[in-house]
Motif scaffolding. Structure first.
Motif, PDB file in Angstrom:
ATOM      1  N   PHE A  41       0.832  -1.206   0.000  1.00 48.31           N
ATOM      2  CA  PHE A  41       0.000   0.000   0.000  1.00 48.31           C
ATOM      3  C   PHE A  41       0.867   1.257   0.000  1.00 48.31           C
ATOM      4  N   GLU A  42       1.997   1.177   0.667  1.00 48.31           N
ATOM      5  CA  GLU A  42       2.888   2.339   0.725  1.00 48.31           C
ATOM      6  C   GLU A  42       3.303   2.762  -0.675  1.00 48.31           C
ATOM      7  N   ASN A  43       3.480   1.788  -1.579  1.00 47.70           N
ATOM      8  CA  ASN A  43       3.853   2.097  -2.957  1.00 47.70           C
ATOM      9  C   ASN A  43       2.667   2.590  -3.786  1.00 47.70           C
ATOM     10  N   CYS A  44       1.458   2.383  -3.273  1.00 46.54           N
ATOM     11  CA  CYS A  44       0.250   2.753  -4.020  1.00 46.54           C
ATOM     12  C   CYS A  44      -0.446   3.996  -3.460  1.00 46.54           C
ATOM     13  N   ARG A  45      -0.033   4.426  -2.290  1.00 46.36           N
ATOM     14  CA  ARG A  45      -0.716   5.523  -1.598  1.00 46.36           C
ATOM     15  C   ARG A  45      -0.839   6.773  -2.476  1.00 46.36           C
ATOM     16  N   ASP A  46       0.270   7.239  -3.032  1.00 40.65           N
ATOM     17  CA  ASP A  46       0.249   8.462  -3.838  1.00 40.65           C
ATOM     18  C   ASP A  46      -0.605   8.298  -5.089  1.00 40.65           C
ATOM     19  N   LEU A  47      -0.507   7.135  -5.721  1.00 42.01           N
ATOM     20  CA  LEU A  47      -1.301   6.892  -6.926  1.00 42.01           C
ATOM     21  C   LEU A  47      -2.787   6.938  -6.613  1.00 42.01           C
ATOM     22  N   ILE A  48      -3.206   6.333  -5.501  1.00 41.54           N
ATOM     23  CA  ILE A  48      -4.624   6.315  -5.149  1.00 41.54           C
ATOM     24  C   ILE A  48      -5.129   7.735  -4.890  1.00 41.54           C
ATOM     25  N   LEU A  49      -4.315   8.554  -4.268  1.00 42.50           N
ATOM     26  CA  LEU A  49      -4.710   9.944  -4.060  1.00 42.50           C
ATOM     27  C   LEU A  49      -4.819  10.686  -5.393  1.00 42.50           C
ATOM     28  N   GLU A  50      -3.885  10.425  -6.299  1.00 39.48           N
ATOM     29  CA  GLU A  50      -3.950  11.052  -7.623  1.00 39.48           C
ATOM     30  C   GLU A  50      -5.180  10.585  -8.400  1.00 39.48           C
ATOM     31  N   LEU A  51      -5.488   9.300  -8.329  1.00 43.68           N
ATOM     32  CA  LEU A  51      -6.669   8.767  -9.016  1.00 43.68           C
ATOM     33  C   LEU A  51      -7.954   9.356  -8.439  1.00 43.68           C
ATOM     34  N   SER A  52      -7.977   9.544  -7.122  1.00 42.33           N
ATOM     35  CA  SER A  52      -9.148  10.139  -6.477  1.00 42.33           C
ATOM     36  C   SER A  52      -9.348  11.570  -6.948  1.00 42.33           C
ATOM     37  N   ALA A  53      -8.253  12.328  -6.993  1.00 41.56           N
ATOM     38  CA  ALA A  53      -8.326  13.721  -7.450  1.00 41.56           C
ATOM     39  C   ALA A  53      -8.726  13.784  -8.924  1.00 41.56           C
TER      40      ALA A  53
ATOM     41  N   ARG B 219     -18.942  10.901  -1.397  1.00 38.28           N
ATOM     42  CA  ARG B 219     -18.053   9.784  -1.697  1.00 38.28           C
ATOM     43  C   ARG B 219     -16.726   9.913  -0.965  1.00 38.28           C
ATOM     44  N   TYR B 220     -16.327   8.834  -0.289  1.00 33.12           N
ATOM     45  CA  TYR B 220     -14.966   8.713   0.205  1.00 33.12           C
ATOM     46  C   TYR B 220     -14.182   8.055  -0.934  1.00 33.12           C
ATOM     47  N   VAL B 221     -13.862   8.842  -1.949  1.00 33.34           N
ATOM     48  CA  VAL B 221     -13.342   8.276  -3.194  1.00 33.34           C
ATOM     49  C   VAL B 221     -12.059   7.492  -2.960  1.00 33.34           C
ATOM     50  N   HIS B 222     -11.122   8.063  -2.178  1.00 35.37           N
ATOM     51  CA  HIS B 222      -9.854   7.358  -1.978  1.00 35.37           C
ATOM     52  C   HIS B 222     -10.050   6.056  -1.213  1.00 35.37           C
ATOM     53  N   ASN B 223     -11.044   6.017  -0.322  1.00 26.98           N
ATOM     54  CA  ASN B 223     -11.336   4.759   0.367  1.00 26.98           C
ATOM     55  C   ASN B 223     -11.976   3.752  -0.580  1.00 26.98           C
ATOM     56  N   ASP B 224     -12.854   4.226  -1.478  1.00 33.73           N
ATOM     57  CA  ASP B 224     -13.453   3.330  -2.472  1.00 33.73           C
ATOM     58  C   ASP B 224     -12.373   2.682  -3.342  1.00 33.73           C
ATOM     59  N   ILE B 225     -11.408   3.495  -3.763  1.00 33.96           N
ATOM     60  CA  ILE B 225     -10.335   2.975  -4.622  1.00 33.96           C
ATOM     61  C   ILE B 225      -9.415   2.053  -3.824  1.00 33.96           C
ATOM     62  N   HIS B 226      -9.168   2.398  -2.576  1.00 30.94           N
ATOM     63  CA  HIS B 226      -8.340   1.556  -1.706  1.00 30.94           C
ATOM     64  C   HIS B 226      -8.970   0.165  -1.552  1.00 30.94           C
TER      65      HIS B 226
END
Length: 248
Positions: A177-189, A226-233
């Motif tokens: 998840f540490e390697n995906c954290r930034d990507l998930i935030l970018e995808l949410s935005a 929507r908690y978008v970043h949580n949905d993607i997580h």
């Protein structure tokens, strides 16, 4: 003297020396402490008191957000106790009930607060700092993602956006998840930017007392918050098909 004034008078001297400050709403009275946990992340603990007026019982609940949100009753940290509340029938008995909880906090509180302050060993969760980053930097995060992947945001529908998110998430499954954290935030935005072009919505920070969290809120009653970043997580962990709910 009101019940909340009694709580502040009796509980305050026990909790304030260890960093708690008082707050209240119409239904309850609480004390909150903000601190940095052992990972340097923003964390909070809340000691809340509420009464079941129809039963004339006073209850104490302790909430802690340190990586994850948890709630505890007195039976979780006082040996041989059961959390059935303390019955009262008068102001005098109410005051005595509050004093009983003050004694419990004085004896068991400091060690228990220290114990529950420890964050999870793994890093598979969003920190409050991540939610603030999404809230404050969503436009920059969306533009960064769009630029890196040569996307024209003006031409993309929410269905297109969801399909792009699915593809990116599938490529990252199996990584930490540490390697995906930034990507998930970018995808949410990125998703939020696409949705905002077609619907009236804004990013909002919600104060949940134990923590702040970021949601994408719409002015339309047909589009839920929507908690978008949580949905993607969750999709990253459990499967991307659930992201179809983001198609609007």
């Amino acid at each position: 003297m009101t019940s909340k004034e009694i709580i502040k008078e009796i509980i305050g001297p026990v909790l304030r020396p260890i960093g708690f400050v008082s707050g209240e709403n119409i239904d309850s009275c609480w004390f909150v402490r903000k601190f940095k946990n052992s990972k340097g992340e923003t964390a909070r603990q809340v000691v809340e008191f509420n009464s079941k007026v129809w039963e004339k019982k006073l209850f104490m609940v302790i909430h802690c957000y340190s990586g994850r949100n948890s709630s505890y009753q007195t039976s979780d940290f006082v040996p041989d106790s059961r959390d059935e509340g303390i019955t009262y029938s008068s102001i005098r008995e109410y005051r005595q009930a509050v004093k009983t909880y003050a004694e419990i906090l004085n004896v068991y509180g400091p060690d228990f607060f220290e114990k529950i302050a420890q964050p999870p060993v793994d890093n598979d969760y969003f920190r409050e700092e991540d939610d603030f980053r999404l809230f404050e930097k969503h436009e920059l995060l969306a533009k960064k993602f769009a630029t890196e992947h040569h996307l024209d945001l003006s031409e993309i529908t929410t269905e297109d956006a969801v399909n792009i998110i699915k593809k990116m998430i599938l490529e990252k499954q199996g990584e930490s998840f540490e390697n995906c954290r930034d990507l998930i935030l970018e995808l949410s935005a990125f998703y939020g930017c696409v949705l905002k072009k077609r619907h009236r919505c804004i990013w909002v920070m919600h104060n949940c007392r134990t923590h702040f969290t970021c949601t994408l809120d719409s002015s339309s009653k047909t589009i839920p918050s929507r908690y978008v970043h949580n949905d993607i997580h969750v999709a990253w962990k459990n499967g991307v098909d659930r992201l179809d709910s983001l198609i609007i």
